[in-house]
Scaffold this active site. Sequence first.
Site, PDB file in Angstrom:
ATOM      1  CG  HIS A 171      37.650  34.750  34.645  1.00 26.27           C
ATOM      2  ND1 HIS A 171      37.564  34.468  33.301  1.00 26.27           N
ATOM      3  CD2 HIS A 171      38.553  35.760  34.745  1.00 26.27           C
ATOM      4  CE1 HIS A 171      38.380  35.260  32.626  1.00 26.27           C
ATOM      5  NE2 HIS A 171      38.994  36.064  33.475  1.00 26.27           N
TER       6      HIS A 171
ATOM      7  CD  GLU B  72      42.998  36.155  35.188  1.00 22.76           C
ATOM      8  OE1 GLU B  72      41.875  36.261  34.636  1.00 22.76           O
ATOM      9  OE2 GLU B  72      44.064  36.481  34.630  1.00 22.76           O
TER      10      GLU B  72
ATOM     11  CG  HIS C  58      39.874  41.121  33.705  1.00 20.82           C
ATOM     12  ND1 HIS C  58      41.241  41.036  33.923  1.00 20.82           N
ATOM     13  CD2 HIS C  58      39.475  39.829  33.498  1.00 20.82           C
ATOM     14  CE1 HIS C  58      41.629  39.778  33.847  1.00 20.82           C
ATOM     15  NE2 HIS C  58      40.572  39.021  33.596  1.00 20.82           N
TER      16      HIS C  58
END
Lengths: 138, 138
Positions: A80, A129, A7
């Site tokens: 992010h 991440e 994502h």
Amino acid sequence: MIGKLNHVGVATPSIDESLKMYRDLLGATSHTDKWAMPEQGVWVCFVNLPNSQIELIEPYGEASPIHGFLAKNPKGGQHHICFEVENIYQARDSLVAKGATVLGEPRIGAHGTLIIFVHPKDMGGMLVELMETPKDAH
Amino acid sequence: MIGKLNHVGVATPSIDESLKMYRDLLGATSHTDKWAMPEQGVWVCFVNLPNSQIELIEPYGEASPIHGFLAKNPKGGQHHICFEVENIYQARDSLVAKGATVLGEPRIGAHGTLIIFVHPKDMGGMLVELMETPKDAH
């Protein structure tokens, strides 16, 4: 090491307003409900695309880590990017061995699997991440 | 309207340095060669992930539109996000009818299909690229 782009994390002052934009302007047809992650200081909601997701994050509480981002970017923006890995400890150890700065210990993320964050200074200016691929992922 | 997350556009002062980071730190295993798009003012290179791509963009020429971004973000960072649509003219007309600011006329993008950009002020602070799905996409 990295697999799918799981994502893109997008900070917003209002998930409800962002959902209107995705639905009404961009014609997105699927998203989750929003829920609070108090330990992360965010409200979270995923917009589902055929191959990936947008993670909308809104501050939860006064200590939310995204207040600073929104102070600089009042309308929100790309916050992010999250890549999947098979094993978070192996990924963490590999990054640390190569000199990257991993932020904190592996912990459970919004998809229920272990995650870490890697400092933007080692990632071309992006907050990265890494998350273990969910076992039920298709 | 929007389909797949085709790619995340990432500005960098050096595609070569960014590729080292993706290969050596993140273990990415596939990327295109880099090539110049003088009319867009960028060098371009795609890092291939199983479900999507990272588009690395480096300034080409003194009039490159990403010099300003890199002045604010010297290490680089997330610059835009690109969603696929079936028909760029229908997407453009729909967005304009709903009051969004579309930047310029549809033109050919890095994947050889028509693209437009939508102003961040209407997209939650994100620069959004829309591109027609390539006909040979799997």
